[in-house]
Design a protein around this motif. Structure first.
Motif, mmCIF file in Angstrom:
data_model
loop_
_atom_site.group_PDB
_atom_site.id
_atom_site.type_symbol
_atom_site.label_atom_id
_atom_site.label_comp_id
_atom_site.label_asym_id
_atom_site.label_seq_id
_atom_site.Cartn_x
_atom_site.Cartn_y
_atom_site.Cartn_z
ATOM 1 N N VAL A 112 -2.335 94.004 68.277
ATOM 2 C CA VAL A 112 -3.203 93.173 67.615
ATOM 3 C C VAL A 112 -2.959 91.621 67.441
ATOM 4 O O VAL A 112 -3.837 90.507 67.274
ATOM 5 C CB VAL A 112 -2.602 93.490 66.574
ATOM 6 N N SER A 113 -1.985 90.985 67.516
ATOM 7 C CA SER A 113 -1.653 89.569 67.920
ATOM 8 C C SER A 113 -2.405 88.465 68.832
ATOM 9 O O SER A 113 -3.060 87.865 69.076
ATOM 10 C CB SER A 113 -0.423 89.082 67.436
ATOM 11 N N ALA A 114 -1.715 89.712 70.343
ATOM 12 C CA ALA A 114 -2.537 89.264 71.003
ATOM 13 C C ALA A 114 -4.381 89.152 71.104
ATOM 14 O O ALA A 114 -5.278 88.467 72.431
ATOM 15 C CB ALA A 114 -1.690 90.394 72.544
ATOM 16 N N SER A 115 -4.672 89.999 70.470
ATOM 17 C CA SER A 115 -6.122 89.834 70.514
ATOM 18 C C SER A 115 -6.915 88.495 70.360
ATOM 19 O O SER A 115 -7.660 88.177 69.602
ATOM 20 C CB SER A 115 -6.930 91.034 69.356
ATOM 21 N N GLN A 116 -6.276 87.845 69.323
ATOM 22 C CA GLN A 116 -6.630 86.326 69.193
ATOM 23 C C GLN A 116 -5.462 85.124 68.878
ATOM 24 O O GLN A 116 -6.006 84.360 68.868
ATOM 25 C CB GLN A 116 -6.261 86.409 66.765
ATOM 26 N N ALA A 117 -4.854 85.721 70.472
ATOM 27 C CA ALA A 117 -4.120 84.315 70.471
ATOM 28 C C ALA A 117 -5.160 83.935 71.809
ATOM 29 O O ALA A 117 -6.373 83.649 71.850
ATOM 30 C CB ALA A 117 -3.529 84.830 71.735
ATOM 31 N N LEU A 118 -5.034 82.255 71.357
ATOM 32 C CA LEU A 118 -5.874 81.398 72.337
ATOM 33 C C LEU A 118 -5.626 81.272 73.831
ATOM 34 O O LEU A 118 -7.082 81.503 74.326
ATOM 35 C CB LEU A 118 -5.021 79.745 71.976
ATOM 36 N N ASP A 119 -4.371 81.290 74.067
ATOM 37 C CA ASP A 119 -3.932 81.638 75.804
ATOM 38 C C ASP A 119 -4.601 83.655 76.024
ATOM 39 O O ASP A 119 -3.562 84.030 76.077
ATOM 40 C CB ASP A 119 -3.152 81.759 76.651
ATOM 41 N N ARG A 120 -6.025 83.987 76.411
ATOM 42 C CA ARG A 120 -6.136 85.664 76.079
ATOM 43 C C ARG A 120 -4.525 86.770 77.008
ATOM 44 O O ARG A 120 -4.369 87.667 76.638
ATOM 45 C CB ARG A 120 -7.153 85.835 75.439
ATOM 46 N N ARG A 121 -5.025 86.255 78.244
ATOM 47 C CA ARG A 121 -4.676 86.857 79.422
ATOM 48 C C ARG A 121 -3.422 86.453 79.664
ATOM 49 O O ARG A 121 -3.153 87.999 79.144
ATOM 50 C CB ARG A 121 -5.748 85.564 80.230
ATOM 51 N N VAL A 122 -2.796 85.553 78.971
ATOM 52 C CA VAL A 122 -1.544 85.598 79.280
ATOM 53 C C VAL A 122 -0.536 86.588 77.861
ATOM 54 O O VAL A 122 -0.329 87.357 77.770
ATOM 55 C CB VAL A 122 -0.457 83.948 78.634
ATOM 56 N N ALA A 123 -1.679 86.820 76.483
ATOM 57 C CA ALA A 123 -1.069 87.268 75.529
ATOM 58 C C ALA A 123 -1.175 89.145 76.043
ATOM 59 O O ALA A 123 -0.270 89.740 75.371
ATOM 60 C CB ALA A 123 -2.073 86.679 74.854
ATOM 61 N N ILE A 124 -2.223 89.146 76.185
ATOM 62 C CA ILE A 124 -2.939 90.410 76.683
ATOM 63 C C ILE A 124 -1.833 90.895 77.892
ATOM 64 O O ILE A 124 -1.537 91.977 77.772
ATOM 65 C CB ILE A 124 -4.061 91.068 77.895
ATOM 66 N N ASN A 125 -0.941 90.526 78.575
ATOM 67 C CA ASN A 125 -0.159 90.969 79.960
ATOM 68 C C ASN A 125 1.160 90.763 79.261
ATOM 69 O O ASN A 125 1.774 92.058 79.258
ATOM 70 C CB ASN A 125 0.216 89.671 81.394
ATOM 71 N N LEU A 126 1.606 89.847 78.478
ATOM 72 C CA LEU A 126 2.981 89.897 77.398
ATOM 73 C C LEU A 126 2.668 91.470 76.766
ATOM 74 O O LEU A 126 3.222 91.965 76.338
ATOM 75 C CB LEU A 126 3.371 88.687 76.967
ATOM 76 N N ALA A 127 1.681 91.046 76.350
ATOM 77 C CA ALA A 127 1.538 92.356 75.013
ATOM 78 C C ALA A 127 1.459 93.602 75.373
ATOM 79 O O ALA A 127 2.920 94.405 74.696
ATOM 80 C CB ALA A 127 0.276 92.616 74.197
ATOM 81 N N TRP A 128 1.115 94.015 76.767
ATOM 82 C CA TRP A 128 1.589 95.207 77.662
ATOM 83 C C TRP A 128 3.077 95.629 78.142
ATOM 84 O O TRP A 128 3.686 96.593 78.181
ATOM 85 C CB TRP A 128 0.612 95.611 78.564
ATOM 86 N N GLN A 129 3.709 93.933 78.293
ATOM 87 C CA GLN A 129 5.543 94.238 78.181
ATOM 88 C C GLN A 129 5.773 94.553 77.413
ATOM 89 O O GLN A 129 6.891 95.392 77.632
ATOM 90 C CB GLN A 129 5.483 92.946 79.188
#
Length: 799
Positions: A112-129
């Motif tokens: 959920v936190s990745a959906s509001q991150a400033l650097d969304r692509r890095v956040a999404i990739n790491l959230a899937w990690q």
């Protein structure tokens, strides 16, 4: 890491359900197939957990975080296979505890936190990690059916730690000395291959050189020695627990038909992999891992005290201390340890305190305490809030609690503490079953699979998984790559062969698993790294397997929901997860595929590509930008292409390529891409500077425009890095070049002020730069006064 399961067979236990309900041959066949599919899924899970430790996973860029996505996809496919097996078997067998709910909730909070991150692509990739680690935990909890399978999984985790430790020893003895010899022959080439761009002789260059070729600390398949230490400390404590339990059973003479006494020869054989882990832990010089080992050892002493007796506890403690002391003395004699491990402990703790203060400021002043920043988004905010004297721009706070809090907010912190607390409560707590509910025994299971097959899945399967998912290349030009993987495979096999006889007869206790989890958690309190998949896989993997083996408590009990509906619900949840993965990751993969095609075209023309090639690359990059709204890399590549195209046309002044570059890089830092991206500002400055240097005869208006871009970019870089004396000095000189003397003087004064406060040599200004600023400040102040006075004088004359 072997087992005696299958040597003693009993008839299958019949239940009331099986005796009263006739089963047709079709249902029996589907149940048989479902069980075979479950075993395949379990083997794949073991292979993927092993493989994750075999290639680095600590990068924070779009490209580095994207390289980890295939592993998560493979786990999703494995989970699909497991659910398919449950549907064929027409029942859902699972384990559940509130600890599981808290851990899964933590993973969800990170997502959920990745959906509001400033650097969304890095956040999404790491959230899937993170999601991959959560999937591995769920699969390790629910796929094993017997104690033998869980024992084998524990052995697989320990053997993997021994494998990366074997490679660490090889690295210290072979690879690092060779790297130092290469550096002596050609230092520029070695530093270039390491990606170091600092000027030779500069403080930054010396720092990287010292870290790269001056350090004797192994890092194995990780990026840092501290990560390696955090990975091996848990299996080390677990191995000590098995050794102590084996000694206790041998001296007490316990008789158990299902767990025969260990032989005297099996004890020293199993001690060798444990000693290897201890040696590697010492080589890493990770003080937080040392502390984790001490705390874990103390828990072992207390938990196993009733079995060992007072003499056993004292003897085990003395033996461990003597072994550690002899290993440390030998490494000190060989030059791999020094007194700085102890003398610089307070300095290392001071660095950690500086990181924690900066992280606390991010949480409080930056307002991240409630919802978090999302994974991979800590560093830009930390730069804005860190202490001046802090040593590094760290990617995480180096503290387990602060790291999760910064990533997932207060909810993530609560779920982490709750999950770890419940895991330890179940691992270290007393038995909860009544006398009428005996714990399951592998010999009482119907047709239990032999753990040897699971070990083959983990060892060979994990090695092959790297070939498909990681960076293993058997056909590389150099032999070093192949030797590296051969050492890993040999280390894994030797660990299983040496420790297997003892492991099969002395299963790890809940106390040993609890002590191992505590050891890793203590290390993470000062080293950080729970966001790195291999380290977190070891933490949660040991927790999952340990909970499975506590079948004397509800957390380890295998439950069953008959019928098709429960597996259908699990399939629906998994389908939603797969759909989310596809929706968030497939744009990135499409974008990267297009960028790879563009890179291949440019690679054929390393200097100035042909116009038709550049047109094709531009079309590919435009499509890459359209494919992924969150990615920044295509914008940076397109800006670089505009520069190359301009140079290829002879750098004509009438072709205002800098305006197109400005438009591209403005889009690159516009949400949903990160407005705090330092990489975009640096690219903006560098491209404008290269344009200015390309032709010295550009019209003055064009030169002024480019210098203004450089000044604005340098000033913004200093704003994003407010404690960097180097950034403020660069901004001062760039501002002075466009006649902004007042702001230039202010930046120069700030640079000198920071230079006086910063204790780290590599972050200070060079001597010539410092002298130049000191001499320039009065001149810039004077020119600023002249600029301010000029309009007033003109008005007076006109009047």
């Amino acid at each position: 890491m072997g087992s005696r399961a299958g040597k003693t067979r009993r008839p299958p236990i019949t239940t009331s359900r099986s005796s009263s309900v006739p089963v047709d041959s079709g249902q029996e066949d589907s149940s048989w197939l479902g069980e075979r599919i479950r075993r395949i899924a379990l083997g794949l899970t073991a292979a993927l957990v092993v493989a994750r430790a075999y290639w680095p996973a600590e990068g924070m860029t779009e490209l580095e975080t994207g390289q980890q996505l295939p592993w998560t996809f493979a786990l999703l496919a494995t989970a699909t296979l497991a659910v398919t097996g449950a549907m064929l078997g027409r029942s859902l067998r699972f384990r559940f505890s509130w600890a599981d709910a808290a851990i899964v909730g933590l993973i969800a909070a990170v997502g959920v936190s990745a959906s509001q991150a400033l650097d969304r692509r890095v956040a999404i990739n790491l959230a899937w990690q993170w999601a991959g680690v959560g999937l591995a935990y769920v699969l390790l909890r629910n796929l094993p059916r017997t104690r033998a399978e869980s024992w084998a999984l524990a052995g697989i985790l320990a053997a993997t730690a021994a494998a990366v430790s074997a490679y660490a020893v090889y690295q210290v003895g072979v690879e690092l000395p060779e790297l130092r010899r290469q550096y002596e022959r050609n230092p520029e080439r070695v530093m270039a291959l390491a990606g170091v761009t600092a000027e030779p002789g500069s403080p930054e260059y010396r720092l990287f050189a010292d870290r790269l070729v001056g350090s004797k600390e192994p890092y194995s398949t990780f990026a840092l020695a501290n990560s390696l230490g955090g990975y091996v400390v848990g299996p080390l404590v677990l191995g000590l627990g098995v050794l102590l339990a084996g000694l206790a059973r041998r001296f007490r003479g316990d008789r158990d038909p299902f767990n025969p006494q260990p032989t005297w020869s099996s004890l020293p054989m199993a001690a060798l992999p444990v000693l290897l882990l201890l040696v590697v832990l010492l080589l890493t010089k990770s003080r937080s891992a040392f502390l984790g080992l001490v705390v874990g050892g103390a828990i072992l002493a207390v938990g196993l005290g009733p079995k060992l007796g007072r003499r056993g506890v004292i003897g085990g403690a003395l033996g461990s201390i003597v072994a550690g002391g002899l290993a440390a003395a030998g490494l000190f004699r060989l030059g791999y340890l020094d007194r700085q491990v102890l003398t610089e402990a307070t300095r290392s703790l001071r660095f950690r305190f500086e990181y924690w203060v900066g992280a606390w400021r991010v949480l409080t002043d930056g307002g991240a305490w409630l919802a978090g920043l999302g994974p991979g988004n800590f560093r830009p905010e930390y730069r804005l809030h860190k202490l001046v004297e802090a040593s590094e721009d760290v990617a995480d706070p180096h503290n387990l609690l602060l790291e999760v809090w910064v990533v997932a907010g207060i909810a993530g912190l609560f779920l982490l503490v709750l999950g770890l607390g419940l895991v330890l409560w179940n691992l270290l707590g007393p038995a909860r079953r009544g006398s009428d509910e005996p714990a399951s025994n592998p010999a009482m299971e119907a047709d239990p699979p032999r753990p040897a097959s699971l070990l083959a899945w983990g060892g060979l399967g994990g090695w092959l998984a790297v070939l498909m998912l990681g960076d293993l290349n058997l056909f590389a030009d150099d032999n070093e790559s192949l030797l590296r993987w051969l050492v890993l495979g040999a280390g894994w096999g030797l660990a299983v062969g040496l420790a297997g006889p003892l492991w099969a007869r002395v299963p790890p206790s809940g106390v040993a698993f609890g002590a191992a989890v505590v050891a890793i958690a203590v290390n993470l309190l000062a080293a950080g790294g729970i966001g790195y998949a291999p380290v977190s896989c070891m933490l949660w993997g040991l927790a999952a397997v340990g909970l499975n083996l506590r079948d004397d408590r509800p957390a380890g009990r295998l439950r069953e929901l008959p019928g098709l509906f429960p597996p259908f619900v699990a399939a629906a949840v998994l389908s939603a997860l797969l759909g989310t993965f596809y929706g968030t990751v497939s744009p990135y993969w499409r974008s990267q595929a297009l960028m790879n095609r563009a890179d291949a075209i440019l690679a054929d023309h390393p200097n100035i590509p042909r116009q038709e090639d550049m047109d094709e690359v531009a079309r590919l990059l435009d499509r890459a930008i359209a494919a992924d709204a969150y990615a920044t890399r295509p914008y940076l590549a397109l800006a670089e292409l505009e520069l190359l195209a301009w140079l290829g046309r002879g750098a004509p002044p009438e072709d205002a390529a800098w305006n197109r570059v400005e438009e591209i890089l403005t889009e690159a830092r516009t949400p949903p891409r990160s407005p705090l991206s330092l990489e975009v500002r640096v690219a903006r400055l560098n491209i404008a500077a290269r344009m200015l240097d390309a032709r010295r005869d550009l019209p003055s208006s064009v030169q002024g425009q480019l210098r203004t871009i450089i000044a604005d970019a340098a000033y913004t870089i200093a704003e994003l890095n407010p404690t960097s004396a180097l950034a403020h000095a660069q901004a001062a000189e760039a501002l002075a070049a466009v006649d902004q003397f007042d702001r230039a003087a202010g930046e120069a004064e700030r640079a000198l002020e920071l230079d006086a406060l910063i204790p780290h040599t590599e972050k200070k200004l060079s001597g010539p730069s410092r002298e130049r600023l000191v001499e320039a400040i009065p001149e810039w102040r004077g020119k600023a006064e002249e600029v301010r006075a000029a309009p007033a004088e003109g008005t007076s004359n006109e009047g």
